[in-house]
Design a protein around this motif. Structure first.
Motif, short mmCIF file in Angstrom:
data_model
loop_
_atom_site.label_atom_id
_atom_site.label_comp_id
_atom_site.label_asym_id
_atom_site.label_seq_id
_atom_site.Cartn_x
_atom_site.Cartn_y
_atom_site.Cartn_z
N LEU A 118 -32.90 18.25 21.32
CA LEU A 118 -34.03 18.94 20.70
C LEU A 118 -34.72 17.98 19.74
CD1 LEU A 118 -32.58 22.44 19.71
CD2 LEU A 118 -34.38 22.01 21.36
N VAL A 119 -36.04 18.10 19.66
CA VAL A 119 -36.85 17.29 18.74
C VAL A 119 -37.64 18.23 17.85
CG1 VAL A 119 -38.71 15.59 18.57
CG2 VAL A 119 -37.04 15.41 20.43
N CYS A 120 -37.67 17.93 16.55
CA CYS A 120 -38.43 18.75 15.60
C CYS A 120 -39.38 17.86 14.80
CB CYS A 120 -37.46 19.46 14.65
SG CYS A 120 -38.30 20.47 13.41
N THR A 122 -34.37 14.29 15.62
CA THR A 122 -33.90 14.56 16.97
C THR A 122 -32.43 14.89 16.89
OG1 THR A 122 -35.50 13.02 17.91
CG2 THR A 122 -33.62 13.58 19.29
N ARG A 123 -32.01 15.88 17.64
CA ARG A 123 -30.59 16.25 17.66
C ARG A 123 -30.09 16.22 19.09
NH1 ARG A 123 -28.45 20.06 13.49
NH2 ARG A 123 -29.41 18.38 12.33
N ASN A 124 -29.02 15.46 19.30
CA ASN A 124 -28.32 15.41 20.58
C ASN A 124 -26.94 15.99 20.36
OD1 ASN A 124 -30.10 13.83 22.49
ND2 ASN A 124 -30.02 12.44 20.74
N ASP A 125 -26.65 17.09 21.03
CA ASP A 125 -25.37 17.77 20.81
C ASP A 125 -25.10 18.69 21.99
OD1 ASP A 125 -23.07 18.51 19.51
OD2 ASP A 125 -24.08 19.14 17.68
N LEU A 126 -23.88 19.21 22.02
CA LEU A 126 -23.58 20.22 23.03
C LEU A 126 -24.44 21.44 22.77
CD1 LEU A 126 -19.69 20.00 23.23
CD2 LEU A 126 -21.35 19.23 24.93
N PRO A 127 -24.92 22.09 23.81
CA PRO A 127 -25.77 23.27 23.61
C PRO A 127 -25.05 24.34 22.80
CG PRO A 127 -25.64 22.67 25.94
CD PRO A 127 -24.65 21.82 25.22
N LEU A 133 -40.94 22.47 17.59
CA LEU A 133 -39.63 22.22 18.16
C LEU A 133 -39.80 22.05 19.66
CD1 LEU A 133 -36.57 22.26 17.37
CD2 LEU A 133 -36.62 24.70 17.86
N ARG A 134 -39.21 20.98 20.20
CA ARG A 134 -39.35 20.74 21.65
C ARG A 134 -37.96 20.51 22.24
NH1 ARG A 134 -40.21 16.02 24.69
NH2 ARG A 134 -40.40 14.84 22.77
N GLU A 135 -37.66 21.28 23.28
CA GLU A 135 -36.40 21.12 23.99
C GLU A 135 -36.61 20.06 25.07
OE1 GLU A 135 -33.09 24.15 25.68
OE2 GLU A 135 -35.09 24.36 26.56
N VAL A 136 -35.98 18.90 24.90
CA VAL A 136 -36.11 17.81 25.86
C VAL A 136 -35.15 18.01 27.03
CG1 VAL A 136 -35.92 15.30 26.15
CG2 VAL A 136 -36.81 16.25 24.01
#
Length: 195
Positions: free
Chosen positions: A131-133, A159-164, A123-126
């Motif tokens: 986030l990318v998994c 990959t997920r793009n969303d509000l934290p 898991l990588r926090e961009v």
């Protein structure tokens, strides 16, 4: 005039701190994917034992955050993947047991034993909102007679793009796991000859 902007600046500062606090924590809860409509196995369904996958990853961490700190799992990642595969095979209508070792699996005299390796769960926090998994695992099926299938490796990535939020990492890992074990279970079902 200078004091008129103070409430706006304080509000923006508070909102920034609030969004930062809602981001993913370093500990990721590893939960099984939930899929409705469990299937009861038929009386003549094959008996399959899934052995805990061997962890072949370079690190026990699950990934890295932007600040360089590590994501860690709430449980052993290889057991998490293996149990999810066992659950998915159960949903396919098979009689499934879960074993910690190949010897334990053989002692139950199943028709088939599934072994494998967890090669990647990362898991990588961009950014604060991205986030990318990536996951990768190999499996092999052995029949009671000793016949082995070819080892096959499957990969999944999202990959997920969303509000934290605190659940963002957990949801992404769970979704990526589902993308890994569903096709794996389908391929194992084909190898076993159950359609």
């Amino acid at each position: 005039m200078k004091f008129a902007r103070l409430p706006l600046l304080l509000t923006l500062l508070f909102a920034t701190l609030l969004l930062t606090a809602c981001g993913p924590s370093n500990t990721v809860p590893l939960v099984a994917p939930t899929v409705p409509n469990n299937v009861l196995p038929a009386p003549n369904a094959p008996r399959v034992s899934v052995v805990v996958f061997e962890d072949k990853r370079d690190s026990q961490d699950l990934g890295v955050r932007r600040d360089g700190t590590a994501f860690v799992g709430s449980q052993d990642a290889s057991q998490w993947v293996s149990q999810a595969l066992a659950d998915e095979l159960r949903r396919c209508g098979m009689q499934v047991s879960y074993a910690l070792t190949p010897d334990q699996a053989r002692s139950g005299n199943p028709d088939f034993i599934v072994t494998g390796t967890l090669d990647k769960a990362w898991l990588r926090e961009v950014s604060a909102t991205e986030l990318v998994c990536n996951m990768s695992a190999s499996y092999r099926v052995a029949s009671r007679s000793g016949k082995l299938s070819n080892r096959e490796t499957l990969n999944a990535g999202q990959t997920r793009n969303d509000l934290p939020s605190g659940d963002m990492a957990k949801d992404l890992m769970t979704s990526c796991l589902r993308d890994l074990v569903q096709p794996m279970a389908s391929k194992i079902q084909t190898i076993i000859g159950q359609k």
